[in-house]
Design a protein around this motif. Structure first.
Motif, PDB file in Angstrom:
ATOM      1  N   ILE A 202     -80.978  29.408 -48.834  1.00  0.00           N
ATOM      2  CA  ILE A 202     -79.618  29.259 -48.457  1.00  0.00           C
ATOM      3  C   ILE A 202     -78.920  30.574 -48.557  1.00  0.00           C
ATOM      4  CG2 ILE A 202     -77.704  28.065 -48.607  1.00  0.00           C
ATOM      5  CD1 ILE A 202     -79.514  25.520 -49.820  1.00  0.00           C
ATOM      6  N   ILE A 203     -78.748  30.986 -49.700  1.00  0.00           N
ATOM      7  CA  ILE A 203     -77.874  32.438 -49.963  1.00  0.00           C
ATOM      8  C   ILE A 203     -78.517  33.049 -51.135  1.00  0.00           C
ATOM      9  CG2 ILE A 203     -76.516  31.147 -51.778  1.00  0.00           C
ATOM     10  CD1 ILE A 203     -75.018  33.576 -49.048  1.00  0.00           C
ATOM     11  N   THR A 204     -78.395  34.232 -50.940  1.00  0.00           N
ATOM     12  CA  THR A 204     -78.900  35.316 -52.096  1.00  0.00           C
ATOM     13  C   THR A 204     -77.497  36.269 -52.522  1.00  0.00           C
ATOM     14  OG1 THR A 204     -79.395  37.076 -50.820  1.00  0.00           O
ATOM     15  CG2 THR A 204     -81.140  35.415 -51.228  1.00  0.00           C
ATOM     16  N   VAL A 205     -77.864  36.532 -53.812  1.00  0.00           N
ATOM     17  CA  VAL A 205     -76.690  37.375 -54.529  1.00  0.00           C
ATOM     18  C   VAL A 205     -76.779  38.703 -53.867  1.00  0.00           C
ATOM     19  CG1 VAL A 205     -76.212  38.867 -56.646  1.00  0.00           C
ATOM     20  CG2 VAL A 205     -76.812  36.435 -56.639  1.00  0.00           C
TER      21      VAL A 205
ATOM     22  N   VAL B  37     -70.931  34.339 -58.537  1.00  0.00           N
ATOM     23  CA  VAL B  37     -70.111  33.216 -58.655  1.00  0.00           C
ATOM     24  C   VAL B  37     -69.835  32.640 -57.266  1.00  0.00           C
ATOM     25  CG1 VAL B  37     -67.665  32.419 -58.901  1.00  0.00           C
ATOM     26  CG2 VAL B  37     -68.744  34.037 -60.477  1.00  0.00           C
ATOM     27  N   GLU B  38     -69.696  33.527 -56.059  1.00  0.00           N
ATOM     28  CA  GLU B  38     -69.696  33.210 -54.586  1.00  0.00           C
ATOM     29  C   GLU B  38     -70.803  32.282 -54.424  1.00  0.00           C
ATOM     30  OE1 GLU B  38     -67.129  33.255 -52.643  1.00  0.00           O
ATOM     31  OE2 GLU B  38     -67.880  32.855 -50.796  1.00  0.00           O
ATOM     32  N   SER B  39     -71.922  32.899 -54.677  1.00  0.00           N
ATOM     33  CA  SER B  39     -73.307  32.376 -54.365  1.00  0.00           C
ATOM     34  C   SER B  39     -73.284  30.875 -54.625  1.00  0.00           C
ATOM     35  CB  SER B  39     -74.170  32.987 -54.500  1.00  0.00           C
ATOM     36  OG  SER B  39     -74.783  32.747 -56.387  1.00  0.00           O
ATOM     37  N   TYR B  40     -72.791  30.423 -55.829  1.00  0.00           N
ATOM     38  CA  TYR B  40     -72.858  29.036 -56.369  1.00  0.00           C
ATOM     39  C   TYR B  40     -71.788  28.213 -55.892  1.00  0.00           C
ATOM     40  CZ  TYR B  40     -76.582  30.304 -59.046  1.00  0.00           C
ATOM     41  OH  TYR B  40     -77.755  30.845 -59.397  1.00  0.00           O
ATOM     42  N   ASP B  41     -70.499  28.923 -55.269  1.00  0.00           N
ATOM     43  CA  ASP B  41     -69.532  28.464 -54.508  1.00  0.00           C
ATOM     44  C   ASP B  41     -69.953  28.033 -53.240  1.00  0.00           C
ATOM     45  OD1 ASP B  41     -67.646  28.766 -56.538  1.00  0.00           O
ATOM     46  OD2 ASP B  41     -66.773  30.652 -55.611  1.00  0.00           O
ATOM     47  N   ARG B  42     -70.723  28.840 -52.664  1.00  0.00           N
ATOM     48  CA  ARG B  42     -71.310  28.400 -51.336  1.00  0.00           C
ATOM     49  C   ARG B  42     -72.451  27.175 -51.195  1.00  0.00           C
ATOM     50  NH1 ARG B  42     -71.214  33.698 -47.372  1.00  0.00           N
ATOM     51  NH2 ARG B  42     -69.464  34.741 -48.445  1.00  0.00           N
TER      52      ARG B  42
ATOM     53  N   ALA C 184     -75.271  20.943 -52.100  1.00  0.00           N
ATOM     54  CA  ALA C 184     -75.727  20.411 -53.524  1.00  0.00           C
ATOM     55  C   ALA C 184     -76.509  19.156 -52.917  1.00  0.00           C
ATOM     56  CB  ALA C 184     -74.684  20.201 -54.510  1.00  0.00           C
ATOM     57  N   GLU C 185     -76.088  18.395 -52.197  1.00  0.00           N
ATOM     58  CA  GLU C 185     -76.389  17.052 -51.917  1.00  0.00           C
ATOM     59  C   GLU C 185     -77.918  17.068 -51.207  1.00  0.00           C
ATOM     60  OE1 GLU C 185     -74.947  13.564 -49.072  1.00  0.00           O
ATOM     61  OE2 GLU C 185     -73.460  14.355 -50.364  1.00  0.00           O
ATOM     62  N   GLY C 186     -78.093  18.255 -50.205  1.00  0.00           N
ATOM     63  CA  GLY C 186     -79.296  18.280 -49.685  1.00  0.00           C
ATOM     64  C   GLY C 186     -80.316  18.823 -50.685  1.00  0.00           C
ATOM     65  N   ILE C 187     -79.832  19.629 -51.750  1.00  0.00           N
ATOM     66  CA  ILE C 187     -80.911  20.404 -52.617  1.00  0.00           C
ATOM     67  C   ILE C 187     -81.222  19.015 -53.431  1.00  0.00           C
ATOM     68  CG2 ILE C 187     -81.099  21.907 -54.684  1.00  0.00           C
ATOM     69  CD1 ILE C 187     -78.900  23.545 -53.161  1.00  0.00           C
TER      70      ILE C 187
ATOM     71  N   PHE D 256     -70.905  26.258 -66.377  1.00  0.00           N
ATOM     72  CA  PHE D 256     -69.597  26.375 -66.185  1.00  0.00           C
ATOM     73  C   PHE D 256     -69.119  26.115 -64.879  1.00  0.00           C
ATOM     74  CE2 PHE D 256     -70.365  27.753 -70.182  1.00  0.00           C
ATOM     75  CZ  PHE D 256     -69.105  27.661 -71.014  1.00  0.00           C
ATOM     76  N   HIS D 257     -70.157  25.723 -63.843  1.00  0.00           N
ATOM     77  CA  HIS D 257     -70.046  25.879 -62.455  1.00  0.00           C
ATOM     78  C   HIS D 257     -70.233  24.420 -61.967  1.00  0.00           C
ATOM     79  CE1 HIS D 257     -69.894  26.547 -58.021  1.00  0.00           C
ATOM     80  NE2 HIS D 257     -69.245  27.685 -58.264  1.00  0.00           N
ATOM     81  N   ASP D 258     -69.199  24.036 -61.150  1.00  0.00           N
ATOM     82  CA  ASP D 258     -69.774  22.430 -60.619  1.00  0.00           C
ATOM     83  C   ASP D 258     -71.011  22.325 -59.959  1.00  0.00           C
ATOM     84  OD1 ASP D 258     -67.435  21.348 -61.293  1.00  0.00           O
ATOM     85  OD2 ASP D 258     -66.532  21.200 -59.138  1.00  0.00           O
ATOM     86  N   PHE D 259     -71.658  23.320 -59.546  1.00  0.00           N
ATOM     87  CA  PHE D 259     -72.956  23.247 -58.999  1.00  0.00           C
ATOM     88  C   PHE D 259     -73.878  22.746 -59.945  1.00  0.00           C
ATOM     89  CE2 PHE D 259     -77.114  25.270 -58.145  1.00  0.00           C
ATOM     90  CZ  PHE D 259     -77.442  24.828 -56.813  1.00  0.00           C
ATOM     91  N   GLY D 260     -73.932  23.249 -61.269  1.00  0.00           N
ATOM     92  CA  GLY D 260     -74.960  22.636 -62.311  1.00  0.00           C
ATOM     93  C   GLY D 260     -74.789  21.240 -62.301  1.00  0.00           C
ATOM     94  N   ILE D 261     -73.325  20.906 -62.493  1.00  0.00           N
ATOM     95  CA  ILE D 261     -73.110  19.537 -62.840  1.00  0.00           C
ATOM     96  C   ILE D 261     -73.552  18.350 -61.551  1.00  0.00           C
ATOM     97  CG2 ILE D 261     -71.026  17.659 -63.548  1.00  0.00           C
ATOM     98  CD1 ILE D 261     -71.625  20.133 -65.300  1.00  0.00           C
ATOM     99  N   ARG D 262     -73.288  19.060 -60.379  1.00  0.00           N
ATOM    100  CA  ARG D 262     -73.563  18.148 -59.181  1.00  0.00           C
ATOM    101  C   ARG D 262     -75.076  17.914 -59.185  1.00  0.00           C
ATOM    102  NH1 ARG D 262     -69.273  19.073 -55.445  1.00  0.00           N
ATOM    103  NH2 ARG D 262     -70.512  18.524 -53.757  1.00  0.00           N
ATOM    104  N   ILE D 263     -76.038  19.191 -59.719  1.00  0.00           N
ATOM    105  CA  ILE D 263     -77.325  18.722 -59.488  1.00  0.00           C
ATOM    106  C   ILE D 263     -77.863  17.894 -60.384  1.00  0.00           C
ATOM    107  CG2 ILE D 263     -79.613  19.972 -59.926  1.00  0.00           C
ATOM    108  CD1 ILE D 263     -78.220  21.043 -57.176  1.00  0.00           C
ATOM    109  N   THR D 264     -77.345  18.086 -61.740  1.00  0.00           N
ATOM    110  CA  THR D 264     -77.993  17.444 -62.982  1.00  0.00           C
ATOM    111  C   THR D 264     -77.392  15.879 -62.905  1.00  0.00           C
ATOM    112  OG1 THR D 264     -76.443  18.385 -64.326  1.00  0.00           O
ATOM    113  CG2 THR D 264     -78.820  18.877 -64.929  1.00  0.00           C
ATOM    114  N   GLU D 265     -76.324  15.611 -62.572  1.00  0.00           N
ATOM    115  CA  GLU D 265     -75.690  14.236 -62.553  1.00  0.00           C
ATOM    116  C   GLU D 265     -76.649  13.341 -61.635  1.00  0.00           C
ATOM    117  OE1 GLU D 265     -71.487  14.331 -61.808  1.00  0.00           O
ATOM    118  OE2 GLU D 265     -71.841  14.709 -59.611  1.00  0.00           O
ATOM    119  N   HIS D 266     -77.089  13.823 -60.521  1.00  0.00           N
ATOM    120  CA  HIS D 266     -77.973  13.011 -59.534  1.00  0.00           C
ATOM    121  C   HIS D 266     -79.524  12.981 -59.669  1.00  0.00           C
ATOM    122  CE1 HIS D 266     -74.154  13.790 -57.290  1.00  0.00           C
ATOM    123  NE2 HIS D 266     -74.321  12.241 -57.389  1.00  0.00           N
ATOM    124  N   LEU D 267     -79.849  13.562 -60.786  1.00  0.00           N
ATOM    125  CA  LEU D 267     -81.361  13.620 -61.220  1.00  0.00           C
ATOM    126  C   LEU D 267     -81.515  12.299 -62.016  1.00  0.00           C
ATOM    127  CD1 LEU D 267     -82.179  17.228 -61.629  1.00  0.00           C
ATOM    128  CD2 LEU D 267     -82.144  15.762 -59.644  1.00  0.00           C
TER     129      LEU D 267
END
Ligand code: GDP
Ligand code: MG
Length: 248
Positions: free
Chosen positions: A54-57, A72-77, A82-85, A112-123
Protein backbone atom coordinates in the motif's frame (compact mmCIF):
# COMPACT_ATOMS: atom_id res chain seq x y z
CA UNK A 1 -3.41 -18.25 17.01
CA UNK A 2 -2.20 -14.72 16.47
CA UNK A 3 1.17 -13.67 17.84
CA UNK A 4 2.23 -10.02 17.55
CA UNK A 5 5.90 -9.17 18.01
CA UNK A 6 6.39 -5.74 19.52
CA UNK A 7 9.53 -4.02 20.79
CA UNK A 8 11.94 -1.16 20.24
CA UNK A 9 13.89 -0.85 16.99
CA UNK A 10 16.49 -3.57 16.79
CA UNK A 11 14.96 -5.79 19.48
CA UNK A 12 14.62 -8.60 16.92
CA UNK A 13 10.95 -8.54 15.81
CA UNK A 14 11.68 -9.23 12.16
CA UNK A 15 14.32 -11.85 12.86
CA UNK A 16 12.12 -13.76 15.30
CA UNK A 17 9.10 -13.59 12.97
CA UNK A 18 11.20 -15.43 10.39
CA UNK A 19 12.98 -17.88 12.69
CA UNK A 20 10.03 -18.72 14.95
CA UNK A 21 7.88 -19.19 11.83
CA UNK A 22 10.48 -21.54 10.39
CA UNK A 23 10.58 -23.46 13.68
CA UNK A 24 6.78 -23.84 13.69
CA UNK A 25 6.73 -24.94 10.05
CA UNK A 26 9.43 -27.55 10.77
CA UNK A 27 7.10 -28.87 13.49
CA UNK A 28 4.36 -29.33 10.92
CA UNK A 29 2.36 -26.16 11.63
CA UNK A 30 1.02 -23.89 8.92
CA UNK A 31 2.14 -20.30 9.43
CA UNK A 32 0.92 -16.97 8.03
CA UNK A 33 3.24 -13.95 8.01
CA UNK A 34 2.14 -10.32 8.24
CA UNK A 35 4.46 -7.35 7.82
CA UNK A 36 3.20 -4.05 9.25
CA UNK A 37 6.51 -2.18 8.84
CA UNK A 38 6.35 0.43 6.06
CA UNK A 39 10.05 1.20 6.42
CA UNK A 40 11.71 -2.18 6.09
CA UNK A 41 13.72 -2.84 2.92
CA UNK A 42 14.33 -6.60 3.03
CA UNK A 43 12.51 -9.27 4.97
CA UNK A 44 13.90 -12.70 5.94
CA UNK A 45 10.42 -14.25 5.46
CA UNK A 46 7.83 -14.13 2.70
CA UNK A 47 4.89 -12.03 3.95
CA UNK A 48 1.37 -13.16 3.06
CA UNK A 49 0.16 -9.66 3.94
CA UNK A 50 2.51 -6.70 3.51
CA UNK A 51 1.64 -3.04 4.19
CA UNK A 52 4.38 -2.06 1.74
CA UNK A 53 1.98 -3.09 -1.03
CA UNK A 54 0.00 0.00 0.00
CA UNK A 55 2.70 2.49 1.01
CA UNK A 56 6.39 2.62 1.83
CA UNK A 57 8.54 5.10 3.72
CA UNK A 58 10.85 5.19 0.70
CA UNK A 59 8.07 6.41 -1.63
CA UNK A 60 7.10 9.11 0.83
CA UNK A 61 10.69 10.30 1.13
CA UNK A 62 10.71 10.68 -2.66
CA UNK A 63 7.65 12.92 -2.19
CA UNK A 64 9.84 15.13 0.03
CA UNK A 65 9.18 13.85 3.56
CA UNK A 66 12.10 13.44 5.96
CA UNK A 67 12.62 9.99 7.54
CA UNK A 68 10.48 10.63 10.65
CA UNK A 69 7.77 12.52 8.78
CA UNK A 70 7.58 9.72 6.22
CA UNK A 71 7.08 7.09 8.93
CA UNK A 72 4.23 9.04 10.56
CA UNK A 73 2.65 9.87 7.19
CA UNK A 74 2.80 6.22 6.12
CA UNK A 75 0.68 5.13 9.12
CA UNK A 76 -1.68 8.11 8.64
CA UNK A 77 -2.28 6.88 5.10
CA UNK A 78 -2.61 3.25 6.21
CA UNK A 79 -5.44 4.18 8.59
CA UNK A 80 -7.98 4.25 5.77
CA UNK A 81 -6.85 0.73 4.81
CA UNK A 82 -6.99 -0.66 8.37
CA UNK A 83 -10.31 -2.43 7.82
CA UNK A 84 -9.03 -4.21 4.72
CA UNK A 85 -5.80 -5.23 6.46
CA UNK A 86 -7.73 -6.61 9.46
CA UNK A 87 -10.04 -8.49 7.08
CA UNK A 88 -7.04 -10.04 5.36
CA UNK A 89 -5.47 -11.00 8.69
CA UNK A 90 -8.66 -12.63 9.96
CA UNK A 91 -9.07 -14.57 6.73
CA UNK A 92 -5.47 -15.78 6.86
CA UNK A 93 -5.91 -16.71 10.53
CA UNK A 94 -8.75 -19.07 9.54
CA UNK A 95 -6.46 -20.88 7.13
CA UNK A 96 -3.29 -21.21 9.19
CA UNK A 97 -2.39 -22.70 12.58
CA UNK A 98 -0.29 -19.66 13.53
CA UNK A 99 -0.26 -16.07 12.38
CA UNK A 100 2.89 -14.07 13.11
CA UNK A 101 2.67 -10.29 12.94
CA UNK A 102 5.85 -8.23 12.56
CA UNK A 103 5.24 -4.63 13.67
CA UNK A 104 6.84 -1.27 12.73
CA UNK A 105 10.55 -0.89 13.41
CA UNK A 106 9.80 2.03 15.71
CA UNK A 107 7.39 0.71 18.31
CA UNK A 108 5.72 4.12 18.80
CA UNK A 109 4.28 3.88 15.27
CA UNK A 110 2.18 1.03 16.60
CA UNK A 111 1.60 1.98 20.24
CA UNK A 112 1.08 5.73 19.83
CA UNK A 113 -0.73 5.75 16.50
CA UNK A 114 -4.36 4.84 15.90
CA UNK A 115 -3.20 2.37 13.26
CA UNK A 116 -1.88 -0.09 15.88
CA UNK A 117 -5.00 0.25 18.01
CA UNK A 118 -7.33 -0.22 15.03
CA UNK A 119 -5.51 -3.39 13.99
CA UNK A 120 -5.28 -5.02 17.42
CA UNK A 121 -8.78 -4.22 18.63
CA UNK A 122 -10.32 -6.25 15.81
CA UNK A 123 -8.20 -9.37 16.21
CA UNK A 124 -9.49 -12.19 18.34
CA UNK A 125 -7.36 -12.68 21.46
CA UNK A 126 -3.95 -11.92 19.98
CA UNK A 127 -0.94 -12.58 22.19
CA UNK A 128 1.66 -9.81 22.23
CA UNK A 129 5.29 -10.82 22.68
CA UNK A 130 7.10 -7.76 24.03
CA UNK A 131 10.73 -8.20 22.95
CA UNK A 132 13.54 -6.52 24.85
CA UNK A 133 17.29 -6.97 24.72
CA UNK A 134 19.70 -7.82 27.54
CA UNK A 135 21.64 -4.59 27.00
CA UNK A 136 18.92 -2.51 28.63
CA UNK A 137 19.14 -4.53 31.86
CA UNK A 138 21.95 -2.80 33.72
CA UNK A 139 20.49 -1.78 37.09
CA UNK A 140 17.68 -3.29 39.20
CA UNK A 141 15.43 -0.35 38.24
CA UNK A 142 15.75 -1.38 34.56
CA UNK A 143 14.00 -4.65 35.48
CA UNK A 144 11.18 -2.66 37.02
CA UNK A 145 11.00 -0.65 33.79
CA UNK A 146 10.63 -3.67 31.49
CA UNK A 147 8.08 -5.39 33.74
CA UNK A 148 5.98 -2.22 33.73
CA UNK A 149 6.45 -1.62 30.05
CA UNK A 150 4.81 -4.99 29.35
CA UNK A 151 1.91 -3.89 31.57
CA UNK A 152 1.70 -0.53 29.73
CA UNK A 153 1.42 -2.38 26.40
CA UNK A 154 -1.38 -4.53 27.82
CA UNK A 155 -3.07 -1.36 29.06
CA UNK A 156 -2.76 0.43 25.72
CA UNK A 157 -3.66 -2.45 23.40
CA UNK A 158 -5.89 -4.49 25.68
CA UNK A 159 -3.94 -7.64 24.89
CA UNK A 160 -2.30 -10.31 26.99
CA UNK A 161 1.38 -9.42 26.83
CA UNK A 162 4.30 -11.73 27.47
CA UNK A 163 7.74 -10.24 28.15
CA UNK A 164 10.31 -11.95 25.94
CA UNK A 165 13.98 -11.39 26.65
CA UNK A 166 15.47 -11.88 23.19
CA UNK A 167 19.15 -12.33 22.25
CA UNK A 168 19.91 -14.65 25.19
CA UNK A 169 22.68 -16.08 23.01
CA UNK A 170 24.59 -12.90 23.91
CA UNK A 171 24.50 -13.67 27.63
CA UNK A 172 25.68 -16.79 29.34
CA UNK A 173 26.70 -16.72 33.00
CA UNK A 174 24.51 -13.67 33.81
CA UNK A 175 21.28 -15.46 32.87
CA UNK A 176 20.45 -16.90 36.34
CA UNK A 177 20.76 -13.48 38.02
CA UNK A 178 18.75 -11.84 35.22
CA UNK A 179 16.03 -14.46 35.64
CA UNK A 180 15.90 -13.92 39.38
CA UNK A 181 15.46 -10.15 39.05
CA UNK A 182 12.79 -10.55 36.37
CA UNK A 183 10.79 -13.23 38.12
CA UNK A 184 11.14 -12.78 41.88
CA UNK A 185 9.37 -9.54 42.73
CA UNK A 186 10.38 -9.69 46.42
CA UNK A 187 14.02 -10.09 45.50
CA UNK A 188 13.78 -7.23 42.99
CA UNK A 189 12.15 -5.02 45.62
CA UNK A 190 14.87 -5.85 48.14
CA UNK A 191 17.54 -4.89 45.57
CA UNK A 192 15.67 -1.69 44.68
CA UNK A 193 15.61 -0.62 48.31
CA UNK A 194 19.41 -0.60 48.26
CA UNK A 195 19.42 2.11 45.54
CA UNK A 196 19.33 5.48 47.36
CA UNK A 197 18.90 7.60 44.18
CA UNK A 198 15.62 9.29 43.24
CA UNK A 199 15.17 6.76 40.40
CA UNK A 200 15.79 3.91 42.85
CA UNK A 201 13.18 5.28 45.23
CA UNK A 202 10.68 5.74 42.42
CA UNK A 203 11.33 2.24 41.05
CA UNK A 204 10.96 0.75 44.50
CA UNK A 205 7.58 2.45 45.01
CA UNK A 206 6.33 1.57 41.52
CA UNK A 207 7.53 -2.02 41.76
CA UNK A 208 5.75 -2.59 45.05
CA UNK A 209 2.56 -2.51 42.92
CA UNK A 210 3.76 -5.29 40.61
CA UNK A 211 2.13 -8.20 42.47
CA UNK A 212 -1.15 -6.25 42.46
CA UNK A 213 -1.24 -5.15 38.82
CA UNK A 214 0.46 -8.00 37.03
CA UNK A 215 -0.63 -11.60 36.95
CA UNK A 216 2.42 -13.81 37.36
CA UNK A 217 2.93 -14.01 33.60
CA UNK A 218 5.91 -16.07 32.62
CA UNK A 219 8.93 -14.47 31.01
CA UNK A 220 10.28 -16.17 27.90
CA UNK A 221 14.05 -16.30 27.37
CA UNK A 222 14.65 -16.57 23.65
CA UNK A 223 17.13 -16.17 20.88
CA UNK A 224 15.89 -15.37 17.40
CA UNK A 225 19.35 -16.45 16.24
CA UNK A 226 19.67 -19.88 17.88
CA UNK A 227 16.01 -20.78 18.44
CA UNK A 228 16.48 -21.05 22.18
CA UNK A 229 13.17 -20.62 24.03
CA UNK A 230 11.01 -21.26 20.95
CA UNK A 231 9.46 -24.34 22.57
CA UNK A 232 8.41 -22.19 25.54
CA UNK A 233 7.03 -19.49 23.22
CA UNK A 234 5.03 -22.10 21.34
CA UNK A 235 3.68 -23.58 24.59
CA UNK A 236 2.68 -20.12 25.85
CA UNK A 237 0.94 -19.22 22.58
CA UNK A 238 -0.94 -22.48 22.69
CA UNK A 239 -1.93 -22.08 26.35
CA UNK A 240 -3.06 -18.52 25.66
CA UNK A 241 -5.20 -19.73 22.78
CA UNK A 242 -6.78 -22.48 24.88
CA UNK A 243 -7.32 -20.48 28.06
CA UNK A 244 -8.00 -17.02 26.56
CA UNK A 245 -5.25 -15.18 28.33
CA UNK A 246 -4.63 -17.00 31.60
CA UNK A 247 -0.88 -17.61 31.54
CA UNK A 248 -0.24 -18.14 35.22
P1 GDP B 1 13.59 -5.25 14.63
O1 GDP B 1 13.94 -3.82 14.35
O2 GDP B 1 12.98 -5.38 15.98
O3 GDP B 1 12.78 -5.89 13.55
O4 GDP B 1 14.97 -6.04 14.72
P2 GDP B 1 15.68 -7.01 13.66
O5 GDP B 1 14.99 -8.33 13.60
O6 GDP B 1 15.85 -6.29 12.38
O7 GDP B 1 17.07 -7.27 14.38
C1 GDP B 1 17.97 -6.21 14.68
C2 GDP B 1 19.37 -6.78 14.80
O8 GDP B 1 19.45 -7.66 15.92
C3 GDP B 1 19.79 -7.59 13.57
O9 GDP B 1 21.15 -7.32 13.32
C4 GDP B 1 19.59 -9.02 14.02
O10 GDP B 1 20.46 -9.91 13.37
C5 GDP B 1 19.92 -8.93 15.51
N1 GDP B 1 19.22 -9.96 16.29
C6 GDP B 1 17.90 -10.22 16.31
N2 GDP B 1 17.62 -11.24 17.14
C7 GDP B 1 18.80 -11.63 17.68
C8 GDP B 1 19.18 -12.65 18.62
O11 GDP B 1 18.38 -13.41 19.19
N3 GDP B 1 20.51 -12.74 18.93
C9 GDP B 1 21.44 -11.91 18.37
N4 GDP B 1 22.70 -12.09 18.73
N5 GDP B 1 21.11 -10.95 17.48
C10 GDP B 1 19.82 -10.82 17.14
MG1 MG C 1 11.81 -5.09 11.87
Amino acid sequence: MILIFLGTAGSGKTTITASFGEYLEKNGKSVGYVNLDTGVKKLPYRPDIDVRDIITVEELMKEGYGPNGAIVESYDRLLSHAEGIVGGILELDEERDYLLIDTPGQMESFLFHDFGIRITEHLSEPLVAYLFSPEILKKPRDYCFVRFFAIMIALRLGTTTVPVLNKVDLIKEELPSIRRLLEEVDYLNARLRLDPSMQGLLASRICSFLPEVSSPVRVVYASAKTGEGFDELETLSYEHYCTCGDLT
